[in-house]
Design a protein around this motif. Structure first.
Motif, PDB file in Angstrom:
ATOM      1  N   MET A   1     -39.652  44.229  25.486  1.00 32.91           N
ATOM      2  CA  MET A   1     -39.494  44.601  26.888  1.00 32.91           C
ATOM      3  C   MET A   1     -40.831  44.495  27.600  1.00 32.91           C
ATOM      4  O   MET A   1     -41.860  44.908  27.095  1.00 32.91           O
ATOM      5  N   THR A   2     -40.839  43.919  28.790  1.00 33.45           N
ATOM      6  CA  THR A   2     -42.061  43.806  29.569  1.00 33.45           C
ATOM      7  C   THR A   2     -41.856  44.408  30.935  1.00 33.45           C
ATOM      8  O   THR A   2     -40.751  44.479  31.452  1.00 33.45           O
ATOM      9  N   THR A   3     -42.933  44.846  31.508  1.00 33.62           N
ATOM     10  CA  THR A   3     -42.890  45.417  32.848  1.00 33.62           C
ATOM     11  C   THR A   3     -43.970  44.789  33.681  1.00 33.62           C
ATOM     12  O   THR A   3     -45.030  44.430  33.175  1.00 33.62           O
ATOM     13  N   SER A   4     -43.732  44.645  34.959  1.00 39.37           N
ATOM     14  CA  SER A   4     -44.744  44.086  35.840  1.00 39.37           C
ATOM     15  C   SER A   4     -45.901  45.049  35.934  1.00 39.37           C
ATOM     16  O   SER A   4     -45.717  46.262  36.019  1.00 39.37           O
ATOM     17  N   SER A   5     -47.117  44.514  35.936  1.00 39.56           N
ATOM     18  CA  SER A   5     -48.302  45.370  35.993  1.00 39.56           C
ATOM     19  C   SER A   5     -48.631  45.682  37.438  1.00 39.56           C
ATOM     20  O   SER A   5     -48.807  44.804  38.256  1.00 39.56           O
ATOM     21  N   THR A   6     -48.733  46.955  37.725  1.00 34.91           N
ATOM     22  CA  THR A   6     -49.159  47.373  39.049  1.00 34.91           C
ATOM     23  C   THR A   6     -50.621  47.751  39.061  1.00 34.91           C
ATOM     24  O   THR A   6     -51.202  48.004  40.104  1.00 34.91           O
ATOM     25  N   GLY A   7     -51.254  47.803  37.860  1.00 36.65           N
ATOM     26  CA  GLY A   7     -52.672  48.118  37.761  1.00 36.65           C
ATOM     27  C   GLY A   7     -52.927  49.603  37.845  1.00 36.65           C
ATOM     28  O   GLY A   7     -52.044  50.406  38.100  1.00 36.65           O
ATOM     29  N   THR A   8     -54.179  49.984  37.619  1.00 32.85           N
ATOM     30  CA  THR A   8     -54.607  51.366  37.743  1.00 32.85           C
ATOM     31  C   THR A   8     -55.738  51.422  38.731  1.00 32.85           C
ATOM     32  O   THR A   8     -56.229  50.402  39.191  1.00 32.85           O
ATOM     33  N   ALA A   9     -56.147  52.619  39.062  1.00 31.03           N
ATOM     34  CA  ALA A   9     -57.225  52.771  40.030  1.00 31.03           C
ATOM     35  C   ALA A   9     -58.454  52.049  39.548  1.00 31.03           C
ATOM     36  O   ALA A   9     -58.947  52.257  38.462  1.00 31.03           O
ATOM     37  N   GLY A  10     -58.973  51.147  40.400  1.00 26.37           N
ATOM     38  CA  GLY A  10     -60.163  50.400  40.042  1.00 26.37           C
ATOM     39  C   GLY A  10     -59.885  49.182  39.198  1.00 26.37           C
ATOM     40  O   GLY A  10     -60.787  48.468  38.821  1.00 26.37           O
ATOM     41  N   ALA A  11     -58.621  48.913  38.870  1.00 28.52           N
ATOM     42  CA  ALA A  11     -58.309  47.774  38.024  1.00 28.52           C
ATOM     43  C   ALA A  11     -58.298  46.493  38.829  1.00 28.52           C
ATOM     44  O   ALA A  11     -58.075  46.485  40.035  1.00 28.52           O
ATOM     45  N   ALA A  19     -46.781  39.408  33.473  1.00 31.89           N
ATOM     46  CA  ALA A  19     -46.138  40.605  32.936  1.00 31.89           C
ATOM     47  C   ALA A  19     -46.987  41.213  31.832  1.00 31.89           C
ATOM     48  O   ALA A  19     -47.662  40.511  31.083  1.00 31.89           O
ATOM     49  N   VAL A  20     -46.935  42.527  31.739  1.00 34.81           N
ATOM     50  CA  VAL A  20     -47.685  43.267  30.733  1.00 34.81           C
ATOM     51  C   VAL A  20     -46.691  44.051  29.883  1.00 34.81           C
ATOM     52  O   VAL A  20     -45.837  44.758  30.406  1.00 34.81           O
ATOM     53  N   SER A  21     -46.799  43.921  28.565  1.00 36.76           N
ATOM     54  CA  SER A  21     -45.895  44.636  27.679  1.00 36.76           C
ATOM     55  C   SER A  21     -46.194  46.130  27.719  1.00 36.76           C
ATOM     56  O   SER A  21     -47.277  46.563  28.139  1.00 36.76           O
TER      57      SER A  21
END
Length: 268
Positions: A1-11, A19-21
């Protein structure tokens, strides 16, 4: 399963469609957590020296001033109280915040090293390297060697080493992982040509924090590692091993090295 990456603060921003697993997302979060606590540790350590010096000089200054001058005595008292407040702040906020990773619990058990390498390399290839056009080469002398340690923690450290190397490499470059074991220790060494342009390029996928990638290019004091490798250092030391980062000028070969005893004595 993969999910789209929304990033983190400062990323760094992740291009649309990348996509990021779930496992990679968790490793990103752990990397950020250990990096935060590593920075807090440096802040606590580096501030205590100057604060102690200010406190000591305040006493020297007090003896030089007129004891009957209320303004001078009030000024010295204010200096000492300010130092005490800062030390208390370090103890109650900075040091307390670090508690989550200060004592690293290990789930140790015997495991084979060769499958660990294969799984981690495959994860980095599919998770980032292919999207960046970077080749990951494995030079392994491992056969059936086993290590008694925390497999998941060591996999996370190896993942971070490879991921940073990929992020620091230009399209078409190669990252090499060399692995071997002797009678007592496991050695994993990642080599790559570090490029500031690759670390800065907003048009390619990034998994690590933008400010961490920037800090990794700055000069470091002797024996200090870049903040982003805090997880690697902590995991290595918890197993009684070590993590080393070589200095390398732009576009020259850089090295990340992880050394862990095959029968690690936990050192939390």
């Amino acid at each position: 399963m993969t999910t789209s990456s929304t990033g983190t603060a400062g990323a760094q921003s992740v291009p649309s469609g990348f996509a990021v697993s779930e496992r990679t997302a968790r490793l990103r979060a752990e990397t950020a957590l250990f990096m935060r606590d590593h920075v807090l540790s440096l802040v606590s350590h580096d501030l205590r020296g100057p604060l102690n010096a200010i406190h000591s000089w305040a006493y020297v200054l007090e003896r030089k001033l007129d004891a009957n001058d209320p303004n001078s005595q009030r000024a010295v008292t204010g200096i000492r109280n300010g130092v005490d407040q800062q030390v208390k702040l370090l103890e109650t906020i900075v040091d307390a915040t670090r508690a989550e990773t200060k004592s690293l619990a290990l789930a140790s058990a015997p495991f084979s090293l060769h499958p660990l390498l294969d799984e981690t390399v495959d994860e980095v290839r599919s998770g980032l390297a292919r999207a960046r056009g970077v080749e990951v080469i494995v030079e392994s002398q491992l056969a059936t060697e086993q290590l008694n340690g925390d497999r998941e923690r060591l996999a996370a450290a190896l993942w971070l080493m490879l991921t940073f190397a990929v992020e620091a490499s230009t399209e078409g470059a190669a990252v090499t992982l060399a692995a071997r074991a002797d009678a007592t220790r496991w050695y994993a060494t990642v080599t790559f040509n570090q490029s500031a342009a690759a670390l800065d390029d907003p048009s390619v996928p990034h998994l690590l924090e933008a400010f961490a990638l920037k800090q990794a290019r700055e000069p470091r004091e002797a024996k200090r590692i870049a903040w982003v490798f805090a997880l690697c250092k902590r995991v290595a030391e918890a197993h009684g091993g070590s993590f080393e980062q070589s200095d390398a000028p732009e576009s020259e070969m850089a090295t990340l090295a992880l050394h862990v005893p095959l029968s690690a004595t936990t050192a939390t």
